[in-house]
Motif scaffolding. Sequence first.
Motif, PDB file in Angstrom:
ATOM      1  N   LEU A   1       0.826  -1.198   0.000  1.00  0.00           N
ATOM      2  CA  LEU A   1       0.000   0.000   0.000  1.00  0.00           C
ATOM      3  C   LEU A   1       0.864   1.254   0.000  1.00  0.00           C
ATOM      4  N   THR A   2       0.629   2.101  -0.987  1.00  0.00           N
ATOM      5  CA  THR A   2       1.319   3.382  -1.054  1.00  0.00           C
ATOM      6  C   THR A   2       0.427   4.471  -0.470  1.00  0.00           C
ATOM      7  N   GLN A   3       1.023   5.607  -0.180  1.00  0.00           N
ATOM      8  CA  GLN A   3       0.252   6.711   0.384  1.00  0.00           C
ATOM      9  C   GLN A   3      -0.795   7.212  -0.603  1.00  0.00           C
ATOM     10  N   ASP A   4      -0.429   7.245  -1.879  1.00  0.00           N
ATOM     11  CA  ASP A   4      -1.396   7.702  -2.893  1.00  0.00           C
ATOM     12  C   ASP A   4      -2.598   6.771  -2.978  1.00  0.00           C
ATOM     13  N   ALA A   5      -2.343   5.454  -2.921  1.00  0.00           N
ATOM     14  CA  ALA A   5      -3.445   4.490  -2.989  1.00  0.00           C
ATOM     15  C   ALA A   5      -4.340   4.606  -1.761  1.00  0.00           C
ATOM     16  N   ALA A   6      -3.732   4.817  -0.587  1.00  0.00           N
ATOM     17  CA  ALA A   6      -4.509   4.967   0.630  1.00  0.00           C
ATOM     18  C   ALA A   6      -5.362   6.228   0.579  1.00  0.00           C
ATOM     19  N   GLU A   7      -4.782   7.331   0.121  1.00  0.00           N
ATOM     20  CA  GLU A   7      -5.537   8.579   0.026  1.00  0.00           C
ATOM     21  C   GLU A   7      -6.685   8.459  -0.975  1.00  0.00           C
ATOM     22  N   GLU A   8      -6.425   7.804  -2.100  1.00  0.00           N
ATOM     23  CA  GLU A   8      -7.475   7.629  -3.111  1.00  0.00           C
ATOM     24  C   GLU A   8      -8.648   6.825  -2.551  1.00  0.00           C
ATOM     25  N   LEU A   9      -8.345   5.747  -1.830  1.00  0.00           N
ATOM     26  CA  LEU A   9      -9.411   4.924  -1.268  1.00  0.00           C
ATOM     27  C   LEU A   9     -10.194   5.686  -0.207  1.00  0.00           C
ATOM     28  N   VAL A  10      -9.519   6.359   0.694  1.00  0.00           N
ATOM     29  CA  VAL A  10     -10.213   7.079   1.766  1.00  0.00           C
ATOM     30  C   VAL A  10     -11.048   8.226   1.206  1.00  0.00           C
ATOM     31  N   ASN A  11     -10.598   8.840   0.134  1.00  0.00           N
ATOM     32  CA  ASN A  11     -11.411   9.877  -0.518  1.00  0.00           C
ATOM     33  C   ASN A  11     -12.723   9.292  -1.040  1.00  0.00           C
ATOM     34  N   ILE A  12     -12.661   8.050  -1.542  1.00  0.00           N
ATOM     35  CA  ILE A  12     -13.891   7.377  -1.994  1.00  0.00           C
ATOM     36  C   ILE A  12     -14.802   7.115  -0.813  1.00  0.00           C
ATOM     37  N   LEU A  13     -14.230   6.631   0.296  1.00  0.00           N
ATOM     38  CA  LEU A  13     -15.039   6.361   1.483  1.00  0.00           C
ATOM     39  C   LEU A  13     -15.701   7.628   1.995  1.00  0.00           C
ATOM     40  N   LYS A  14     -14.954   8.726   1.958  1.00  0.00           N
ATOM     41  CA  LYS A  14     -15.456   9.981   2.507  1.00  0.00           C
ATOM     42  C   LYS A  14     -16.550  10.592   1.642  1.00  0.00           C
ATOM     43  N   SER A  15     -16.438  10.447   0.325  1.00  0.00           N
ATOM     44  CA  SER A  15     -17.399  11.087  -0.580  1.00  0.00           C
ATOM     45  C   SER A  15     -18.657  10.256  -0.801  1.00  0.00           C
ATOM     46  N   SER A  16     -18.612   8.977  -0.478  1.00  0.00           N
ATOM     47  CA  SER A  16     -19.759   8.109  -0.725  1.00  0.00           C
ATOM     48  C   SER A  16     -20.836   8.307   0.337  1.00  0.00           C
ATOM     49  N   SER A  17     -22.088   8.095  -0.077  1.00  0.00           N
ATOM     50  CA  SER A  17     -23.208   8.173   0.867  1.00  0.00           C
ATOM     51  C   SER A  17     -23.369   6.880   1.662  1.00  0.00           C
ATOM     52  N   ALA A  18     -22.621   5.844   1.306  1.00  0.00           N
ATOM     53  CA  ALA A  18     -22.700   4.575   2.034  1.00  0.00           C
ATOM     54  C   ALA A  18     -21.978   4.711   3.370  1.00  0.00           C
TER      55      ALA A  18
ATOM     56  N   GLU B   1      -4.972   6.231   7.465  1.00  0.00           N
ATOM     57  CA  GLU B   1      -5.354   7.339   6.591  1.00  0.00           C
ATOM     58  C   GLU B   1      -6.760   7.845   6.926  1.00  0.00           C
ATOM     59  N   CYS B   2      -7.659   6.942   7.329  1.00  0.00           N
ATOM     60  CA  CYS B   2      -9.001   7.362   7.750  1.00  0.00           C
ATOM     61  C   CYS B   2      -8.922   8.299   8.942  1.00  0.00           C
ATOM     62  N   ARG B   3      -8.040   7.981   9.867  1.00  0.00           N
ATOM     63  CA  ARG B   3      -7.891   8.857  11.023  1.00  0.00           C
ATOM     64  C   ARG B   3      -7.311  10.204  10.612  1.00  0.00           C
ATOM     65  N   ARG B   4      -6.376  10.191   9.699  1.00  0.00           N
ATOM     66  CA  ARG B   4      -5.755  11.454   9.271  1.00  0.00           C
ATOM     67  C   ARG B   4      -6.767  12.372   8.605  1.00  0.00           C
ATOM     68  N   GLN B   5      -7.698  11.766   7.826  1.00  0.00           N
ATOM     69  CA  GLN B   5      -8.700  12.564   7.136  1.00  0.00           C
ATOM     70  C   GLN B   5      -9.994  12.695   7.945  1.00  0.00           C
ATOM     71  N   ASN B   6      -9.975  12.200   9.191  1.00  0.00           N
ATOM     72  CA  ASN B   6     -11.130  12.314  10.087  1.00  0.00           C
ATOM     73  C   ASN B   6     -12.374  11.638   9.517  1.00  0.00           C
ATOM     74  N   VAL B   7     -12.187  10.466   8.911  1.00  0.00           N
ATOM     75  CA  VAL B   7     -13.313   9.664   8.426  1.00  0.00           C
ATOM     76  C   VAL B   7     -13.683   8.693   9.543  1.00  0.00           C
ATOM     77  N   THR B   8     -14.611   9.135  10.384  1.00  0.00           N
ATOM     78  CA  THR B   8     -14.926   8.369  11.595  1.00  0.00           C
ATOM     79  C   THR B   8     -16.381   7.908  11.647  1.00  0.00           C
ATOM     80  N   HIS B   9     -17.137   8.112  10.563  1.00  0.00           N
ATOM     81  CA  HIS B   9     -18.578   7.827  10.606  1.00  0.00           C
ATOM     82  C   HIS B   9     -18.939   6.434  10.108  1.00  0.00           C
ATOM     83  N   LEU B  10     -17.965   5.649   9.709  1.00  0.00           N
ATOM     84  CA  LEU B  10     -18.266   4.377   9.041  1.00  0.00           C
ATOM     85  C   LEU B  10     -18.587   3.258  10.024  1.00  0.00           C
TER      86      LEU B  10
END
Length: 869
Positions: free
Chosen positions: A258-275, A293-302
């Motif tokens: 896992l690279t940082q770019d791949a992690a950021e790309e995936l977390v951006n998908i998680l953050k933008s999705s309504s799921a 990466e989820c913690r870094r971007q504050n994606v805590t609602h999943l």
Amino acid sequence: MALFYVTLLTLWFLLCIGVQSQYQNKDRCIYQGDDNTYTFYQGGDVVLGGLFPLHFSPVSSVSSFRTKPKPTKYKFFTPRTLRWMQTMIFAVREINQRQDLLPNLSLGYHIRDSGDDIPVSVKRSLLLVNGQPERDSGQSCEDTQKQPSPVIVGEASSGISMAVLRSLSSFKIPLVSYFASCSCLSNKREFPAFMRTMPSDLFQIKALVKLVHYFQWTWVGLIGVDTDYARFAIQLFLKESERFNICPAYVNLYPVALTQDAAEELVNILKSSSATVIISFSVDSYLHGILKECRRQNVTHLQWIASEAWVTSKALWEDFGDLLKGTLGFAIRRADIPHFGSYLRRVSVSVAQTSHFLSEFWEETFRCRLNGSLKTHVHGEAAQNWPPCNGSESLDDVYTPYSDVSQLRVSYNVYKAVYLIAHALHDMSTCVPGKGPFQNGTCGSLYQILPWQLLHYMKQTHFTTLGEEVRFDDSGDPVASYDLMNWQRGSDGFLQLVRVGFYDASLEEDKDLIIDEPVIMWHRGEKEPESLCSQSCLPGSRKARQKGKPVCCFDCIPCAEGEISNETDSNDCLTCSKETWPNQAQDQCIPKTLEFLSFQDAMGISLTVIAIVGAFLTVTVLGIFLYNKGTPIVRVNNSELSVFILLSLTLCFLCALVFIGEPTSWSCMLRHTAFSITFSLCISCILGKTLVVLAAFTATRPGNNIMKWLGPIQQRIIIFCCTLVQVVICTVWLVASPPFPYRNTKYQQSKIILDCSVGSDLAFWCVLGYISLLACVCFFLAFLARKLPGNFNEAKYITFSMLIFCAVWLAFVPAYVSSPGKFTTAVEIFAILASSFGLLLCLFAPKCYIILLKPEKNTKEHLMGKVTK
């Protein structure tokens, strides 16, 4: 040509050197592996091989092949996997101590680290099945230090298991996996030598889909590490979820490295999705970078749904407990292995020094250096500064996944795998020659075990261990049974894996998943999460798919008129029957309102009162006439015909009442025949009266004897004959096609209009036509006599009465045709009453006026116009 001979001689020379070298080394076995010869090994009559991913995430390096390649180094060490290794050792030792299982045969083990890497795993699996000489010992290949293994317990990863199987399957060497769950491994054509104590992903996926469907999550995200395990699992999930209309909001496979770019790309998908619900097919080690990466971007609602690969991994809780609180997932069956916990805790400094694996574990756990074993893994510069171990360290003082026996699930699978092989060997040892399963009844040999023979016994084996009956299907898979686990924070802050349900594939379809919902602790407290692309359509509406989007994305369209939907998220609306109609919410069909002209509604009451008043007035007039029958005005108007007219008018008023009330077969026939006959009788009497009036004044001319043809008997005959014609028409009507009750559902769909169908339209219009004919004849004759002399010209009143009668019934025709529902009946009643009142008033009001108010005019002279002013 010379060049050709030179080349041929060179090849011949090299071949001779190779042959000579072959003969020189024919008695030596040279080890071609690397320097990493660390293993757990114990000899025995049968040595079981073992492959476990003790290390993972190898440090990448590029070899120039100018010098000998260095041993592979790894970033991470897994204490949990060390427990799996120790489980295999514990099971082998336990079996060796038993007298009822393999009493005359000792088991050994040869356990290696697969490095969670395909090249390393394949190479070390070959070392297990070929045996291994001591490095540079110069031994012959037939006399190796480590015995070859006829069977291997491993591997954990599905992808690595597939790679190892492709190397070993040609030799039919069995591989018994304790954690590889990919359904692809059940393909016996491709992997004939594979068995496992881990249920196939096919059952886990069915359980996950049912779990998602149970909580009505129709919009979920799917992620996984880019391996065969995740690819096949996601493919199965997508196929199975179609049955329950569950849609993937996204599908993402992230790389193993896992690279940082791949992690950021995936977390951006998680953050933008309504799921808000995400299902992860991974192992804990590969999920670490995503959660970071989820913690870094504050994606805590999943709301995380874990696959069995990481659902019991407490290591993730230590770093990401705030993100993973409330996680749900299915874990394989657990068991308590007696005395296993105390066995694990026997490791001390002195024991750790006897094994490289244990030394490394000791150093990782206590952050100290022991025997300089920090050579095959990477700890960074800080590790070089760890102090030496002082010998006082104890596993009782620290928590480590190695000694945690509260969730023995994969370890239990390893335990069952060892017992599977032991029971197969036991069956082989008790085989009676001549009754064996092979050609000519032969049995398998324990002294030179052939892997394919052992595989046959393994496939036929079933046994009981720790209270569980272990069986395998034709694909070598065990019966699937899972515990539904919920990640909850204990009072001490540590992870508590709480069992909140189970899934048992052996149960019926609708009973295989049981969930104790009140026990579940959700990620956001007590509120159950929602994960929908579109809000559910309530009863009374239907789903309409949004163009270009999955089936879970839809709009809610209210059901059309006359349709209902009685379920949430209904795809179609149901049409109510002819007898029913939707309620206001359009979620159920209720009986339609019955509408007819009744005695209870305002219109029915009004018409009833008018009819009774009309009948009463007619009877009153009849009483007046009978009381004053000797007066000139009554006598001059033919008292007998007047009485007939008043009686028929009374019937005309009363027949209007038959039209009110719920239609029945008898009322429908009576209302039309009574109306037609009574009006025919009435008009016939008026016609007779008109003829008499016309004849009476015509008879005053000399030589005219017309009155002798219009005596009382002739008048009665005229009335009878004219009425008889209508009676005949009605009789034919009732016999051929009588009126009948009719439930009209076409005009107003929300109501059932109860009415009387005329049966035969021709008969109905013939009845009206005949009455009209009588009225027209009467009107024509009265019109001719309108200018006859006398102060009281009866012909004028008859003319006016017929004019009103005809006007009423001419207006009735269009009103009757265009009136809806009960108003059709009301129009007919109104025409009957209006025409009856017209006849009563025009014919009898002037007479009653003179009788009651102007008695002085009730004289023969006045009526004949002979009174002198």
